[in-house]
Design a protein around this motif. Structure first.
Motif, PDB file in Angstrom:
ATOM      1  N   ARG A  15       0.866  -1.183   0.000  1.00  0.00           N
ATOM      2  CA  ARG A  15       0.000   0.000   0.000  1.00  0.00           C
ATOM      3  C   ARG A  15       0.896   1.223   0.000  1.00  0.00           C
ATOM      4  O   ARG A  15       1.960   1.231   0.621  1.00  0.00           O
ATOM      5  N   MET A  16       0.447   2.270  -0.700  1.00  0.00           N
ATOM      6  CA  MET A  16       1.251   3.479  -0.806  1.00  0.00           C
ATOM      7  C   MET A  16       0.385   4.696  -0.486  1.00  0.00           C
ATOM      8  O   MET A  16      -0.766   4.786  -0.913  1.00  0.00           O
ATOM      9  N   ARG A  17       0.985   5.619   0.266  1.00  0.00           N
ATOM     10  CA  ARG A  17       0.323   6.896   0.556  1.00  0.00           C
ATOM     11  C   ARG A  17       1.103   7.986  -0.147  1.00  0.00           C
ATOM     12  O   ARG A  17       2.313   8.120   0.008  1.00  0.00           O
ATOM     13  N   SER A  18       0.378   8.765  -0.918  1.00  0.00           N
ATOM     14  CA  SER A  18       0.952   9.920  -1.593  1.00  0.00           C
ATOM     15  C   SER A  18       0.034  11.089  -1.269  1.00  0.00           C
ATOM     16  O   SER A  18      -1.113  11.125  -1.712  1.00  0.00           O
ATOM     17  N   GLY A  19       0.531  12.017  -0.429  1.00  0.00           N
ATOM     18  CA  GLY A  19      -0.347  13.088   0.054  1.00  0.00           C
ATOM     19  C   GLY A  19      -1.334  12.500   1.039  1.00  0.00           C
ATOM     20  O   GLY A  19      -0.954  11.825   1.992  1.00  0.00           O
ATOM     21  N   ASP A  20      -2.637  12.701   0.787  1.00  0.00           N
ATOM     22  CA  ASP A  20      -3.672  12.146   1.660  1.00  0.00           C
ATOM     23  C   ASP A  20      -4.279  10.863   1.106  1.00  0.00           C
ATOM     24  O   ASP A  20      -5.072  10.221   1.771  1.00  0.00           O
ATOM     25  N   ASP A  24      -2.809   1.124  -4.162  1.00  0.00           N
ATOM     26  CA  ASP A  24      -1.974  -0.078  -4.294  1.00  0.00           C
ATOM     27  C   ASP A  24      -0.734   0.252  -5.099  1.00  0.00           C
ATOM     28  O   ASP A  24      -0.752   1.109  -5.989  1.00  0.00           O
ATOM     29  N   VAL A  25       0.355  -0.441  -4.795  1.00  0.00           N
ATOM     30  CA  VAL A  25       1.620  -0.269  -5.501  1.00  0.00           C
ATOM     31  C   VAL A  25       2.271  -1.639  -5.639  1.00  0.00           C
ATOM     32  O   VAL A  25       2.067  -2.519  -4.798  1.00  0.00           O
ATOM     33  N   THR A  47       7.628  14.112  -5.204  1.00  0.00           N
ATOM     34  CA  THR A  47       6.554  13.698  -4.306  1.00  0.00           C
ATOM     35  C   THR A  47       7.111  12.792  -3.211  1.00  0.00           C
ATOM     36  O   THR A  47       7.849  11.854  -3.487  1.00  0.00           O
ATOM     37  N   VAL A  48       6.746  13.074  -1.962  1.00  0.00           N
ATOM     38  CA  VAL A  48       7.140  12.210  -0.848  1.00  0.00           C
ATOM     39  C   VAL A  48       6.059  11.154  -0.694  1.00  0.00           C
ATOM     40  O   VAL A  48       4.875  11.472  -0.632  1.00  0.00           O
ATOM     41  N   ILE A  49       6.475   9.897  -0.651  1.00  0.00           N
ATOM     42  CA  ILE A  49       5.530   8.787  -0.526  1.00  0.00           C
ATOM     43  C   ILE A  49       5.883   7.918   0.673  1.00  0.00           C
ATOM     44  O   ILE A  49       7.001   7.968   1.188  1.00  0.00           O
TER      45      ILE A  49
END
Length: 173
Positions: A15-20, A24-25, A47-49
């Motif tokens: 699972r990946m979070r980018s921003g809010d 899936d990754v 982008t910080v992930i």
């Protein structure tokens, strides 16, 4: 030109979070400080992930992107074997590995231990407050009863001393 570190080919879903937003990754290859991944979400360079796989958290910055693929430079070293096998990270028991080296040494108790500690503290605090309230109420009641009974006792004491017709002594100067 600096030689590139060897990559380990993998196919790991996470699972990946980018921003809010979470999504899936799929990680396609990894090195100790970076990875190649693919996701449906748009991950532009800079982008910080945050990528989570079971007990592992990887924080990094996207350095390139091409189509659905992107490269990430990680903040901390990657535990490649742990991520592939989905085993807990090899760190000291009782610490939480958040992927952030600034908080890596923070102690964390399991939720059940924190709940039990909180319940014990609340019970002790409630007991202390209850004892103080009962003590204060006892002092107030004792003062009131003493004030009510002081006149009859003064009259009885005066009668026993032989000064029955006199007014009870007062504490005036």
């Amino acid at each position: 030109m600096k030689k590139r570190e060897a990559r380990r080919k993998v196919l790991v879903r996470a699972r990946m979070r980018s921003g809010d937003a979470w999504g899936d990754v799929t990680i396609h290859n990894m090195s100790s400080r970076g990875l190649l991944a693919a996701a449906d979400t748009d991950c532009r360079p800079g982008t910080v992930i945050e990528i989570r796989r079971v007990h592992h958290i990887i924080v990094g910055r996207v350095v390139w992107q091409s189509g659905g693929y992107f490269g990430v430079r990680t903040q901390d070293a990657i535990d490649m074997d742990g991520i592939v096998s989905a085993k807990p990270p090899a760190h000291k028991p009782g610490t939480v590995d958040t992927g952030d080296r600034r908080t890596a040494q923070r102690r964390a108790l399991p939720i059940a231990d924190r709940e039990a500690r909180s319940r014990r503290f609340a019970s002790g605090f409630q007991f202390v407050v209850l004892v103080l309230a009962i003590g204060a109420a006892s002092v107030i009641v004792a003062q009131q009863v003493g004030g009510i009974l002081s006149r009859p006792f003064a009259a009885i004491g005066a009668h026993l001393d032989g000064s029955a017709g006199q007014e009870p002594p007062t504490n005036r100067p």
